[in-house]
Design a protein around this motif. Structure first.
Motif, PDB file in Angstrom:
ATOM      1  N   THR A 137      27.694 -11.417   5.453  1.00 32.65           N
ATOM      2  CA  THR A 137      26.352 -11.258   6.014  1.00 32.65           C
ATOM      3  C   THR A 137      25.375 -12.368   5.631  1.00 32.65           C
ATOM      4  N   LEU A 138      25.706 -13.154   4.620  1.00 36.85           N
ATOM      5  CA  LEU A 138      24.739 -14.109   4.076  1.00 36.85           C
ATOM      6  C   LEU A 138      24.167 -15.094   5.101  1.00 36.85           C
ATOM      7  N   PRO A 139      24.971 -15.779   5.916  1.00 34.73           N
ATOM      8  CA  PRO A 139      24.364 -16.743   6.845  1.00 34.73           C
ATOM      9  C   PRO A 139      23.369 -16.091   7.805  1.00 34.73           C
ATOM     10  N   SER A 140      23.732 -14.951   8.377  1.00 34.66           N
ATOM     11  CA  SER A 140      22.819 -14.279   9.304  1.00 34.66           C
ATOM     12  C   SER A 140      21.601 -13.728   8.584  1.00 34.66           C
ATOM     13  N   ASP A 141      21.785 -13.246   7.351  1.00 39.93           N
ATOM     14  CA  ASP A 141      20.639 -12.757   6.582  1.00 39.93           C
ATOM     15  C   ASP A 141      19.628 -13.881   6.337  1.00 39.93           C
ATOM     16  N   LEU A 142      20.127 -15.049   5.953  1.00 38.84           N
ATOM     17  CA  LEU A 142      19.235 -16.179   5.702  1.00 38.84           C
ATOM     18  C   LEU A 142      18.564 -16.647   6.991  1.00 38.84           C
ATOM     19  N   ALA A 143      19.327 -16.666   8.086  1.00 36.79           N
ATOM     20  CA  ALA A 143      18.756 -17.075   9.371  1.00 36.79           C
ATOM     21  C   ALA A 143      17.700 -16.076   9.830  1.00 36.79           C
ATOM     22  N   ARG A 144      17.990 -14.791   9.691  1.00 39.70           N
ATOM     23  CA  ARG A 144      17.023 -13.757  10.080  1.00 39.70           C
ATOM     24  C   ARG A 144      15.718 -13.942   9.307  1.00 39.70           C
ATOM     25  N   HIS A 145      15.839 -14.215   8.017  1.00 40.10           N
ATOM     26  CA  HIS A 145      14.644 -14.435   7.198  1.00 40.10           C
ATOM     27  C   HIS A 145      13.818 -15.591   7.757  1.00 40.10           C
ATOM     28  N   GLU A 146      14.467 -16.696   8.074  1.00 43.20           N
ATOM     29  CA  GLU A 146      13.759 -17.864   8.619  1.00 43.20           C
ATOM     30  C   GLU A 146      13.085 -17.527   9.947  1.00 43.20           C
ATOM     31  N   LEU A 147      13.831 -16.872  10.825  1.00 41.38           N
ATOM     32  CA  LEU A 147      13.307 -16.566  12.158  1.00 41.38           C
ATOM     33  C   LEU A 147      12.103 -15.633  12.091  1.00 41.38           C
ATOM     34  N   MET A 148      12.200 -14.624  11.246  1.00 40.41           N
ATOM     35  CA  MET A 148      11.115 -13.652  11.165  1.00 40.41           C
ATOM     36  C   MET A 148       9.929 -14.191  10.368  1.00 40.41           C
ATOM     37  N   LEU A 149      10.188 -15.002   9.373  1.00 42.81           N
ATOM     38  CA  LEU A 149       9.116 -15.533   8.539  1.00 42.81           C
ATOM     39  C   LEU A 149       8.247 -16.524   9.313  1.00 42.81           C
ATOM     40  N   TYR A 150       8.913 -17.396  10.098  1.00 45.15           N
ATOM     41  CA  TYR A 150       8.181 -18.463  10.781  1.00 45.15           C
ATOM     42  C   TYR A 150       7.936 -18.182  12.264  1.00 45.15           C
ATOM     43  N   ASN A 151       8.530 -17.100  12.791  1.00 47.11           N
ATOM     44  CA  ASN A 151       8.342 -16.730  14.198  1.00 47.11           C
ATOM     45  C   ASN A 151       8.610 -17.908  15.135  1.00 47.11           C
ATOM     46  N   ALA A 152       9.676 -18.630  14.827  1.00 44.97           N
ATOM     47  CA  ALA A 152      10.056 -19.792  15.634  1.00 44.97           C
ATOM     48  C   ALA A 152      11.533 -20.065  15.418  1.00 44.97           C
ATOM     49  N   PRO A 153      12.184 -20.713  16.388  1.00 45.25           N
ATOM     50  CA  PRO A 153      13.597 -21.073  16.190  1.00 45.25           C
ATOM     51  C   PRO A 153      13.777 -21.978  14.976  1.00 45.25           C
ATOM     52  N   MET A 154      14.945 -21.906  14.381  1.00 47.97           N
ATOM     53  CA  MET A 154      15.263 -22.762  13.236  1.00 47.97           C
ATOM     54  C   MET A 154      15.507 -24.191  13.696  1.00 47.97           C
ATOM     55  N   SER A 155      15.143 -25.143  12.859  1.00 52.13           N
ATOM     56  CA  SER A 155      15.457 -26.537  13.142  1.00 52.13           C
ATOM     57  C   SER A 155      16.918 -26.793  12.767  1.00 52.13           C
ATOM     58  N   GLU A 156      17.460 -27.883  13.266  1.00 52.50           N
ATOM     59  CA  GLU A 156      18.823 -28.290  12.885  1.00 52.50           C
ATOM     60  C   GLU A 156      18.898 -28.520  11.378  1.00 52.50           C
ATOM     61  N   GLU A 157      17.825 -29.050  10.808  1.00 55.36           N
ATOM     62  CA  GLU A 157      17.797 -29.290   9.361  1.00 55.36           C
ATOM     63  C   GLU A 157      17.888 -27.973   8.593  1.00 55.36           C
ATOM     64  N   THR A 158      17.171 -26.960   9.057  1.00 55.61           N
ATOM     65  CA  THR A 158      17.217 -25.654   8.393  1.00 55.61           C
ATOM     66  C   THR A 158      18.614 -25.059   8.478  1.00 55.61           C
ATOM     67  N   ILE A 159      19.236 -25.143   9.652  1.00 53.59           N
ATOM     68  CA  ILE A 159      20.604 -24.633   9.813  1.00 53.59           C
ATOM     69  C   ILE A 159      21.544 -25.350   8.852  1.00 53.59           C
ATOM     70  N   ALA A 160      21.437 -26.679   8.792  1.00 60.05           N
ATOM     71  CA  ALA A 160      22.294 -27.465   7.895  1.00 60.05           C
ATOM     72  C   ALA A 160      22.041 -27.085   6.439  1.00 60.05           C
ATOM     73  N   ASN A 161      20.786 -26.867   6.070  1.00 60.49           N
ATOM     74  CA  ASN A 161      20.471 -26.494   4.688  1.00 60.49           C
ATOM     75  C   ASN A 161      21.072 -25.141   4.323  1.00 60.49           C
ATOM     76  N   ILE A 162      20.959 -24.170   5.227  1.00 63.14           N
ATOM     77  CA  ILE A 162      21.526 -22.847   4.966  1.00 63.14           C
ATOM     78  C   ILE A 162      23.029 -22.958   4.740  1.00 63.14           C
ATOM     79  N   VAL A 163      23.688 -23.724   5.599  1.00 56.95           N
ATOM     80  CA  VAL A 163      25.145 -23.818   5.538  1.00 56.95           C
ATOM     81  C   VAL A 163      25.603 -24.694   4.370  1.00 56.95           C
ATOM     82  N   ASP A 164      25.019 -25.884   4.245  1.00 53.28           N
ATOM     83  CA  ASP A 164      25.508 -26.864   3.270  1.00 53.28           C
ATOM     84  C   ASP A 164      25.029 -26.606   1.837  1.00 53.28           C
TER      85      ASP A 164
END
Length: 197
Positions: A160-187
């Motif tokens: 669940t971790l990747p989706s949990d982190l993505a959900r947090h970003e999406l709900m916190l900023y009310n905007a799609p994640m940047s490619e940099e944010t996606i890379a940071n979550i994963v890497d």
């Protein structure tokens, strides 16, 4: 918008899953074009080429209908689970799909749903863990087969971790994640925890 004759033909032809898919797609289109506050069961029925009664047989109200449409696409349908040949790109693909699945309309709907549903735990309805688990299970099974990940690393939290982190970003900023944010979550977070050392 379909003509009345086309709507009659659609009503006669579609049943079951095909009709439900058309209704949920109509909800997403209405959310994108009209927003949550202007979406009505009537407008969804008209766009889907069905009757309001058909919708009310499946969903008790507008909020349930919108939740069903969001859950249908988030994080993504299982047939769209990517296979890029490595875990990093697979997980990035899942997170990108969360961005692309009408996420802005869904985020806007989220705040309308919060007001309408009161104390209902929306996150568990919009981002059901079972679906996340199935998506990530597929990705991690592939990674285990490729030798990237040990079977012992496939824990409930890693599912669940990747989706949990993505959900947090999406709900916190009310905007799609940047490619940099996606890379940071994963890497920076996910891969160091799950890959073989």
């Amino acid at each position: 918008m379909p003509t009345s004759q086309e709507q009659d033909q659609l009503k006669n032809r579609r049943r079951g899953k095909e009709l439900e898919a058309a209704i949920l797609q109509a909800v997403r289109e209405e959310l994108t074009e009209q927003g949550y506050s202007n979406l009505t069961v009537d407008s969804v029925a008209e766009r889907a080429g069905t009757s309001k009664a058909v919708l009310y047989r499946r969903w008790a109200n507008r909020a349930e209908l919108v939740l069903a449409a969001i859950r249908d696409r988030v994080p993504l349908p299982l047939e769209e689970v990517p296979d890029h040949g490595n875990l990093r790109d697979d997980v990035c693909g899942v997170l990108r799909a969360m961005n692309q699945n009408n996420i802005q309309a869904m985020l806007n709907a989220f705040y309308g749903l919060v007001a309408e549903m009161g104390d209902m735990p929306l996150a568990s309805y919009i981002f059901p863990h079972g679906r996340q688990n199935r998506t990530m299970s597929i990705l991690l099974e592939r990674a285990v087969e490729r030798g990237e990940v040990s079977a012992e690393a496939v824990t409930p939290r890693m599912l669940t971790l990747p989706s949990d982190l993505a959900r947090h970003e999406l709900m916190l900023y009310n905007a799609p994640m940047s490619e940099e944010t996606i890379a940071n979550i994963v890497d920076e977070v996910y891969l160091p925890l799950v890959l073989k050392r």
